[in-house]
Motif scaffolding. Structure first.
Motif, PDB file in Angstrom:
ATOM      1  N   THR A   1      48.576  -9.987  77.806  1.00  0.00           N
ATOM      2  CA  THR A   1      48.373 -10.126  79.249  1.00  0.00           C
ATOM      3  C   THR A   1      48.729  -8.818  79.949  1.00  0.00           C
ATOM      4  OG1 THR A   1      50.646 -10.929  79.611  1.00  0.00           O
ATOM      5  CG2 THR A   1      48.940 -12.595  79.215  1.00  0.00           C
ATOM      6  N   SER A   2      48.225  -8.669  81.165  1.00  0.00           N
ATOM      7  CA  SER A   2      48.576  -7.525  82.001  1.00  0.00           C
ATOM      8  C   SER A   2      48.418  -7.958  83.453  1.00  0.00           C
ATOM      9  CB  SER A   2      47.669  -6.330  81.701  1.00  0.00           C
ATOM     10  OG  SER A   2      46.362  -6.555  82.214  1.00  0.00           O
ATOM     11  N   SER A   3      48.736  -7.057  84.362  1.00  0.00           N
ATOM     12  CA  SER A   3      48.631  -7.376  85.786  1.00  0.00           C
ATOM     13  C   SER A   3      47.188  -7.562  86.225  1.00  0.00           C
ATOM     14  CB  SER A   3      49.286  -6.268  86.622  1.00  0.00           C
ATOM     15  OG  SER A   3      48.638  -5.020  86.382  1.00  0.00           O
ATOM     16  N   THR A   4      46.239  -7.149  85.383  1.00  0.00           N
ATOM     17  CA  THR A   4      44.818  -7.333  85.705  1.00  0.00           C
ATOM     18  C   THR A   4      44.121  -8.262  84.708  1.00  0.00           C
ATOM     19  OG1 THR A   4      44.214  -5.347  84.433  1.00  0.00           O
ATOM     20  CG2 THR A   4      44.655  -5.058  86.787  1.00  0.00           C
ATOM     21  N   LYS A   5      44.840  -8.759  83.724  1.00  0.00           N
ATOM     22  CA  LYS A   5      44.255  -9.657  82.718  1.00  0.00           C
ATOM     23  C   LYS A   5      45.085 -10.942  82.654  1.00  0.00           C
ATOM     24  CE  LYS A   5      43.023  -9.959  77.805  1.00  0.00           C
ATOM     25  NZ  LYS A   5      43.798 -11.168  77.518  1.00  0.00           N
ATOM     26  N   TYR A   6      44.543 -12.001  83.238  1.00  0.00           N
ATOM     27  CA  TYR A   6      45.246 -13.277  83.300  1.00  0.00           C
ATOM     28  C   TYR A   6      44.692 -14.290  82.296  1.00  0.00           C
ATOM     29  CZ  TYR A   6      48.170 -12.348  87.432  1.00  0.00           C
ATOM     30  OH  TYR A   6      49.137 -11.866  88.314  1.00  0.00           O
ATOM     31  N   THR A   7      43.934 -13.837  81.317  1.00  0.00           N
ATOM     32  CA  THR A   7      43.482 -14.698  80.221  1.00  0.00           C
ATOM     33  C   THR A   7      44.139 -14.212  78.934  1.00  0.00           C
ATOM     34  OG1 THR A   7      41.501 -13.301  79.966  1.00  0.00           O
ATOM     35  CG2 THR A   7      41.275 -15.301  81.276  1.00  0.00           C
ATOM     36  N   PRO A   8      45.170 -14.902  78.475  1.00  0.00           N
ATOM     37  CA  PRO A   8      45.925 -14.422  77.316  1.00  0.00           C
ATOM     38  C   PRO A   8      45.138 -14.347  76.017  1.00  0.00           C
ATOM     39  CG  PRO A   8      47.210 -16.009  78.571  1.00  0.00           C
ATOM     40  CD  PRO A   8      45.816 -16.058  79.112  1.00  0.00           C
ATOM     41  N   ILE A   9      44.131 -15.244  75.826  1.00  0.00           N
ATOM     42  CA  ILE A   9      43.414 -15.304  74.553  1.00  0.00           C
ATOM     43  C   ILE A   9      41.919 -15.168  74.789  1.00  0.00           C
ATOM     44  CG2 ILE A   9      42.948 -16.692  72.503  1.00  0.00           C
ATOM     45  CD1 ILE A   9      45.590 -18.139  72.982  1.00  0.00           C
ATOM     46  N   ASN A  10      41.264 -14.291  74.030  1.00  0.00           N
ATOM     47  CA  ASN A  10      39.829 -14.050  74.179  1.00  0.00           C
ATOM     48  C   ASN A  10      39.043 -14.269  72.888  1.00  0.00           C
ATOM     49  OD1 ASN A  10      41.220 -12.195  76.328  1.00  0.00           O
ATOM     50  ND2 ASN A  10      39.126 -12.468  77.031  1.00  0.00           N
ATOM     51  N   GLU A  11      39.696 -14.774  71.840  1.00  0.00           N
ATOM     52  CA  GLU A  11      39.038 -14.992  70.556  1.00  0.00           C
ATOM     53  C   GLU A  11      39.238 -16.441  70.099  1.00  0.00           C
ATOM     54  OE1 GLU A  11      39.987 -10.929  71.311  1.00  0.00           O
ATOM     55  OE2 GLU A  11      41.466 -12.450  70.756  1.00  0.00           O
ATOM     56  N   MET A  12      38.273 -16.930  69.318  1.00  0.00           N
ATOM     57  CA  MET A  12      38.362 -18.280  68.772  1.00  0.00           C
ATOM     58  C   MET A  12      37.688 -18.305  67.399  1.00  0.00           C
ATOM     59  SD  MET A  12      37.418 -20.544  72.211  1.00  0.00           S
ATOM     60  CE  MET A  12      38.355 -22.005  71.753  1.00  0.00           C
TER      61      MET A  12
END
Length: 409
Positions: free
Chosen positions: A375-386
């Protein structure tokens, strides 16, 4: 002045600086809801109502925090987890959230459940600068740091990310597919639908042959399934909440429709969806996932799943260890513990948010290998892979490699 007297004065001055500086550097900072001995955390869950199966998330978290407290807490502080039932009702969600913030004076809100409830409380919490962390919803509106910096951050991939992963899979494996879609008539359902169309790109118009939406007030979705079959669709994408997802699985069997069935991850639960629908009716359904399935034999010797099973047996024996909602609650609780550890003695709302947005390659014990939380101050989606999984027998079996959405939100 002799060298000895000068050295003595320097040493004395240095000691004075240390005496003055030490209390400042070790100063504890608290906002409402935190003390030397306690951290108050607020939560709302649908313990009753149309999606009451989701209440297992809150019960699992409560059991996990009790386990942490029994072991001494976090940095010597016990977690006071205050969880109220909102019945999956937006007005009730607002009422209970105000009670938690203004009455119980919690430090922040944690894993409030569902898009309707989180939508209802989002502006209120943001205006009061109360963090709304790890919401149990994949709606992309809860990953908007520009407009809602204090709220909200999810845990699992957003619906748009998951939908794009399904689209990527179909474009590779079934490029000639005729797709019929069932989705809930709310922001979450439309979000998933939008992500799917975005992922299919120029092929969306040709591949999607039917769309049916339902309302949670409907007693059954059978008529929608019949219409989708009549469309000639050979791929069915089931974007329904657990109760209705189970109905859809049953109805497909009743009318002898045999499409490739893709199920949204929030309805993968064996306990809440597959078993009620009938294992015999669910064979071959595929879905995308980020978590290890507790019923999968490949994890029998996995240290993380051993720890989960031990927790369920010892600390939450009334829970169903085969329920993916329990796995999710366990994983989200571990993520919060990491955030609180990073906070140290600075338990202000601002620092809680700062640490939640500074997670680097964190792994809960229940996440699949290769999937990490960032996560970061501009990325509020912790997971992007499945990864994709197929229902075989009474469990989900993984197949293929980790799939990225290719779009970072």
């Amino acid at each position: 002045m002799t060298f000895r007297s000068l050295a003595a004065r320097v040493a004395a001055l240095s000691a004075a600086v240390v005496i003055v500086a030490t209390p400042v550097s070790a100063q504890k900072k608290y906002d409402t809801g935190a003390t030397d001995t306690e951290i108050k955390i607020g939560n709302i869950m649908p313990y009753s109502g149309p999606v009451s199966s989701g209440g297992i998330v809150g019960r699992t978290e409560a059991a996990y925090f009790k386990k942490i407290n029994d072991a001494g807490g976090i940095n010597g502080r016990k977690i006071s987890f205050i969880s109220y039932d909102d019945g999956y009702s937006p007005p009730k969600a607002v009422e209970q959230t105000r009670r938690l913030v203004e009455g119980d004076e919690v430090l922040f809100m944690y894993t409030p459940f569902g898009a309707p409830s989180n939508t209802a409380i989002q502006k209120y919490l943001n205006s009061r600068k109360v963090p709304q962390l790890f919401v149990v919803s994949g709606s992309s509106k809860f990953a908007d740091p520009q407009n809602f910096p204090w709220t909200t951050m999810g845990w699992l991939p957003s619906y748009r990310i998951e939908a794009r992963i399904h689209a990527k899979y179909l474009l590779k494996e079934r490029p000639q597919a005729k797709i019929g879609i069932l989705y809930q008539n709310d922001d979450a359902g439309r979000d998933y639908l939008g992500g799917l169309k975005n992922g299919l790109g120029n092929e969306a118009g040709a591949m999607i042959v039917a769309e049916e939406s339902y309302d949670v007030s409907e007693p059954t979705i059978d008529s929608h399934i019949i219409k989708l079959k009549a469309s000639g669709a050979d791929v069915f994408i089931n974007i329904a909440a657990p109760k209705f997802a189970a109905q859809a699985i049953k109805e497909i069997a009743v009318i002898n429709w045999r499409p490739l069935h893709i199920l949204a991850s929030f309805s993968q639960s064996i306990a809440a969806v597959i078993r009620p629908a009938g294992f015999e009716n669910a064979q071959g359904i595929i879905s995308a996932t980020t978590m290890k399935n507790p019923g999968d034999k490949q994890w029998d010797n996995d240290p993380g799943m051993k720890a989960f099973n031990e927790f369920m047996s010892k600390d939450f024996p009334e829970g169903d260890k085969n329920d993916l909602y329990a796995v999710a609650g366990y994983g989200m609780a571990q993520m919060l513990i990491q955030v609180l550890k990073q906070c140290g003695d600075d338990l202000t709302r601002q620092n809680v948010l700062k640490q939640a947005t500074n997670l680097r390659d964190f792994r809960s014990e229940v996440l699949l290998p290769g999937i990490k939380i960032n996560t970061s101050s501009t990325k509020y989606t912790p997971i992007n892979e499945m990864r994709m999984a197929r229902l075989t027998g009474e469990k989900w079996e993984l197949f293929g490699d980790v799939i990225s959405s290719d779009v970072r939100e």
